[in-house]
Design a protein around this motif. Structure first.
Motif, mmCIF file in Angstrom:
data_model
loop_
_atom_site.group_PDB
_atom_site.id
_atom_site.type_symbol
_atom_site.label_atom_id
_atom_site.label_comp_id
_atom_site.label_asym_id
_atom_site.label_seq_id
_atom_site.Cartn_x
_atom_site.Cartn_y
_atom_site.Cartn_z
ATOM 1 N N THR A 35 1.006 -1.116 -0.183
ATOM 2 C CA THR A 35 -0.001 0.012 0.005
ATOM 3 C C THR A 35 0.756 1.435 0.206
ATOM 4 N N ARG A 36 2.013 1.238 0.767
ATOM 5 C CA ARG A 36 2.800 2.409 0.601
ATOM 6 C C ARG A 36 3.661 2.694 -0.380
ATOM 7 N N TYR A 37 3.738 1.734 -1.126
ATOM 8 C CA TYR A 37 4.529 1.699 -2.424
ATOM 9 C C TYR A 37 3.724 2.459 -3.345
ATOM 10 N N LEU A 38 2.253 1.758 -3.642
ATOM 11 C CA LEU A 38 1.146 2.362 -4.499
ATOM 12 C C LEU A 38 1.032 3.743 -4.116
ATOM 13 N N GLU A 39 1.061 4.195 -2.765
ATOM 14 C CA GLU A 39 0.659 5.399 -2.645
ATOM 15 C C GLU A 39 1.845 6.350 -3.073
ATOM 16 N N GLY A 40 2.934 5.929 -3.402
ATOM 17 C CA GLY A 40 4.092 6.701 -3.832
ATOM 18 C C GLY A 40 3.799 7.317 -5.263
ATOM 19 N N PHE A 41 2.949 6.422 -5.946
ATOM 20 C CA PHE A 41 2.742 7.061 -7.457
ATOM 21 C C PHE A 41 1.798 8.130 -7.230
ATOM 22 N N ARG A 42 0.921 8.572 -5.980
ATOM 23 C CA ARG A 42 -0.045 9.744 -6.156
ATOM 24 C C ARG A 42 0.593 11.097 -7.000
ATOM 25 N N THR A 43 1.823 11.408 -6.334
ATOM 26 C CA THR A 43 2.471 12.705 -6.686
ATOM 27 C C THR A 43 2.673 12.639 -8.242
ATOM 28 N N LEU A 44 2.657 11.634 -8.922
ATOM 29 C CA LEU A 44 2.285 11.681 -10.461
ATOM 30 C C LEU A 44 1.228 12.492 -10.762
ATOM 31 N N LEU A 45 0.199 12.140 -10.144
ATOM 32 C CA LEU A 45 -1.258 12.602 -10.514
ATOM 33 C C LEU A 45 -1.696 13.739 -9.676
ATOM 34 N N THR A 46 -1.215 13.998 -8.406
ATOM 35 C CA THR A 46 -1.928 15.123 -7.764
ATOM 36 C C THR A 46 -0.754 16.304 -7.986
#
Length: 243
Positions: free
Chosen positions: A163-174
């Motif tokens: 989950t923490r790894y997947l959350e790391g992709f957020r900034t690509l979109l936010t």
């Protein structure tokens, strides 16, 4: 699931790609063996070799038999080491899972980030990152299965790391670059979940080699909430792709 000889050719494919993930090498590879008696290796070197073999064997066994059936006996047999050696390095199977998952995922993310960073625009960065991610997973079906499918059978602490790894992709979109407006976290999470689900379906069906076929569609899916339907399609067309 039993992987055939063609899929066992991932060692050469990984070498070409420059990414050697856990499970790409056999734990019992003769070149990784330790001679009995005097061998001239330090205890630290022996321990490192055993640990690496166990991690590779873990991925191999879990990919072929599933995590619930991946016993310590199967893992140590595949690694060519004793159970004592396993417990010298890992407290339990979950700790071994964490080691394999984090080691492999860090390598993949480094490749993905390098591809994204060298792209001149945000859409091209998304495309480059998607190409890198899907090509590496396609070349490494064992690790793909363990990290995407079998991880669901692991303990909460292992799934929490995912989950923490997947959350790391957020900034690509936010927080996209090049003047592209971002989206809220909830929207980013929905997009990330959608991409993950598409990858999961391919890997779970034993068709990881088909993942690169999803590059255009998943890139469009990522661009859509930020650029809109027409904008996403226009960017894909500019990059020589179709949704």
């Amino acid at each position: 699931m039993v992987f055939d000889a063609e899929r066992r050719s991932t060692e050469s494919e990984a070498a070409i790609e420059g990414v050697v993930l856990p499970g790409s090498r056999s734990g019992r590879d003769p070149d990784r063996g330790i001679k009995r008696g005097r061998h001239g290796l330090t205890p630290e070197t022996v321990a490192e070799i055993q640990r690496d073999r166990l991690v590779d064997a873990f991925v191999e066994v879990v990919a072929e038999h599933g995590y619930p059936q991946a016993t310590i006996s199967r893992i140590t047999r595949a690694a060519g080491v004793t159970k004592k050696a396993f417990y010298d390095h890992f407290a339990d199977r979950d700790e071994c899972f964490l080691t394999a998952y984090e080691q492999g995922t860090d390598l993949i993310l480094a490749r993905v980030e390098d591809a994204r960073e060298t792209a001149p625009t945000w859409p091209e960065g998304v495309l480059a990152a998607m190409c890198a991610l899907l090509s590496v997973l396609a070349a490494e079906p064992r690790f793909a299965r363990v990290s995407v499918v079998e991880i669901n059978s692991a303990a909460p602490r292992v799934r929490g790391v995912r989950t923490r790894y997947l959350e790391g992709f957020r900034t690509l979109l936010t927080s996209p670059r090049h003047g592209v407006p971002g989206v809220p976290d909830a929207v980013a999470d929905a997009v990330i979940g959608g991409v993950y689900s598409a990858i999961y379906l391919k890997v779970d069906a034993g068709r990881a080699e088909e993942l690169p076929e999803l590059v255009s569609s998943l890139t469009y899916f990522v661009l859509l909430p930020l650029l809109g339907k027409e904008g996403a399609a226009r960017e894909l067309a500019r990059m020589g792709r179709a949704p």
